[in-house]
Write a protein that holds these residues in place. Sequence first.
Motif, PDB file in Angstrom:
ATOM      1  N   GLY A 149      -6.636  11.010  -0.434  1.00  0.00           N
ATOM      2  CA  GLY A 149      -5.408   9.930  -0.641  1.00  0.00           C
ATOM      3  C   GLY A 149      -4.448  10.428   0.413  1.00  0.00           C
ATOM      4  N   LEU A 196      -4.617   7.359   4.969  1.00  0.00           N
ATOM      5  CA  LEU A 196      -4.248   5.921   4.633  1.00  0.00           C
ATOM      6  C   LEU A 196      -3.741   5.166   5.886  1.00  0.00           C
ATOM      7  N   GLU A 250      -6.767   3.980   7.676  1.00  0.00           N
ATOM      8  CA  GLU A 250      -6.986   2.855   7.137  1.00  0.00           C
ATOM      9  C   GLU A 250      -6.345   1.672   7.572  1.00  0.00           C
ATOM     10  N   THR A 280      -6.663   1.331  -3.170  1.00  0.00           N
ATOM     11  CA  THR A 280      -5.646   1.306  -2.299  1.00  0.00           C
ATOM     12  C   THR A 280      -6.430   1.370  -0.610  1.00  0.00           C
ATOM     13  N   SER A 281      -7.544   1.830  -0.798  1.00  0.00           N
ATOM     14  CA  SER A 281      -8.536   1.906   0.716  1.00  0.00           C
ATOM     15  C   SER A 281      -9.000   0.374   0.892  1.00  0.00           C
ATOM     16  N   LEU A 282      -8.992  -0.478  -0.040  1.00  0.00           N
ATOM     17  CA  LEU A 282      -9.740  -1.794   0.071  1.00  0.00           C
ATOM     18  C   LEU A 282      -9.234  -2.453   1.400  1.00  0.00           C
ATOM     19  N   ARG A 303       0.715  -1.066  -0.037  1.00  0.00           N
ATOM     20  CA  ARG A 303      -0.058   0.079   0.085  1.00  0.00           C
ATOM     21  C   ARG A 303       0.927   1.391   0.112  1.00  0.00           C
ATOM     22  N   PRO A 304       0.245   2.267  -0.446  1.00  0.00           N
ATOM     23  CA  PRO A 304       1.306   3.603  -0.734  1.00  0.00           C
ATOM     24  C   PRO A 304       1.155   4.110   0.944  1.00  0.00           C
ATOM     25  N   THR A 305       2.064   5.025   0.914  1.00  0.00           N
ATOM     26  CA  THR A 305       2.112   5.892   2.208  1.00  0.00           C
ATOM     27  C   THR A 305       0.796   6.910   2.053  1.00  0.00           C
ATOM     28  N   SER A 306       0.723   7.650   0.896  1.00  0.00           N
ATOM     29  CA  SER A 306      -0.079   8.551   0.443  1.00  0.00           C
ATOM     30  C   SER A 306      -0.412   8.209  -1.137  1.00  0.00           C
ATOM     31  N   GLY A 307      -1.705   8.835  -1.565  1.00  0.00           N
ATOM     32  CA  GLY A 307      -2.002   8.736  -2.717  1.00  0.00           C
ATOM     33  C   GLY A 307      -3.114   7.577  -3.041  1.00  0.00           C
ATOM     34  N   ARG A 308      -3.705   7.650  -4.196  1.00  0.00           N
ATOM     35  CA  ARG A 308      -4.495   6.749  -4.574  1.00  0.00           C
ATOM     36  C   ARG A 308      -4.417   5.898  -5.940  1.00  0.00           C
TER      37      ARG A 308
END
Lengths: 228, 330
Positions: free
Chosen positions: B40, B45, B48, A71-73, A57-62
């Motif tokens: 994002g 994140l 989440e 990415t939020s799943l 998963r990224p640290t930020s971004g989609r």
Amino acid sequence: MIVLNQVSKVFNKGRQNEFVSLREISIMIPRQQVTVLKGPSGSGKTTLLSIIGGMSRPTSGRVTLDGRETTSLPERFLAALRRETFGFIFQQFNLINGISILENVMLPAVPNGERHATLKGRALELLAMFGLEARAATRVELLSGGEMQRVAIARALINNPRVIIADEPTAHLDSKLSGELITIMERLKQEGRTIIMASHDPLVCNAGVVDNLVEIRDGEIRDSAPAQ
Amino acid sequence: MILHPSVIALICGSLLTSAIMLYASFFALRIIRRWDLSSGSELQLELEHRTYLISTIMACGMVFQALSLFLFIHTADSLSTLFKGAMCAAGTLNLNMFGYPLLLLKLAIFLLAGLWLIVNHSDNRGYDYPLIRVKYLLLLGITPLMVAESLLLGLYFGLMKPHVITSCCGSLFGTEAKGLAPALALIPEVPLLAVLATVVTALLISGAGYLRSGRGAALFSVLSLTAFLCGAAALVSALPVYIYALPSHHCPFCMLQREYGFSGYVYYAALLGGAVSGIGAGILQRFRRIGSLASLPAFQRSLVIGAMLLFALFMALAFWQVWFSELRLT
């Protein structure tokens, strides 16, 4: 289409050994085309591939896949998406020693709960496509480099994925085998699959099958253009 | 303080759960204030990533807290041999002023923890965290109760005086005593059992209607709460006299003992489990229209079936007890 929006990845954040692998990457990867992420070792290609494929998963971004944000799943949904959508070909192939070629190919589909006979039939069809049907019962450690590569591709295709992700697929192959791989990729592209490869091999980057070339360096996109 | 293994387990478990709950509450405040799935940002994140871990840990804590009610009752019952005048949990709980409030608090926590687990389970069915704010708001509501429970647990067990001669069920639930329990004991047995049977029958009809049409969850939920209250009253007023075959003995705790086949645990579990399932099914009804919760109706059906079975079990056991009791009331 796969869209990355301001994707960053930082390892060991806040610690002395903090490392920024990706910096606000924004790109669009078209469907049913071959896109190559080009760049030197340590440029962030593998990290980017793993984020696109939902393995990290990224640290930020989609990241969105055909309009669906991934990415939020929650993990169980991401695992299902990964299994159904992506086929992975790793640099070291990551085949499992001690079990047969057939079992290696079947493995990613086992969690789907499909009937064993159906799954086995499909795996054998794939092995036949790559000329390995006769060696289905052979243990993988007895294979040559080229055979391992073909088994890895067959395994990536077992769940009939829409997207193939290949990380430095020619790193351990000679020119002849690299050429074979590019031919296979061409066939997969014609089948309508999206192919994303990370590579700094000129044989791959300059291949006719490549539609888009994205150059990455120090975690940033330096250039993104249709291949010549 | 009595260093009984169950007492140590209850206190340690409660302190640990409360500590986790307090930490989770700070996280809950961040979730409620800052959650924005369309963003994002790094903060979003991080939220989440962490909610998955915190929800899982909290689910374990809630299960422990719910089950600890039975351990608490069992402990109170088994400690009764150590105190003069105590013959069952009723006497042990009466040792100091914290016993009965603690029992009521643990009952409330059981119900709320059960409802939280239902909401959490439903939230985990959706890919876009559809009930995240609801579940963390509920968690914020439960946390003070958990902390109070830890405090009361410490005070209750810490202030047990072995030399104190306590009163037990005979006087606590007798006609001359004052308070809620003796008031419940005064309710006439036969009319109360008739009301209970009516409510449970209405609940079963309502549940069957819901299973057929998918409507009436709110009514089923209200009937579950009503059946729970009637059942709780019957556990003090009506059932004990039949179980013990003594018209004046209204103790809801003696039935936890071996000579009565530990039947109290089955009654308690059926009643509490039925209430949680039934009320939970009603609460979920308002979230059915959320797109990502397509599996919610199936889960609601399971809850309704579970509640119907548990209340039917309670009713069947109660009437079996009345039918085969040596006591006959006219």
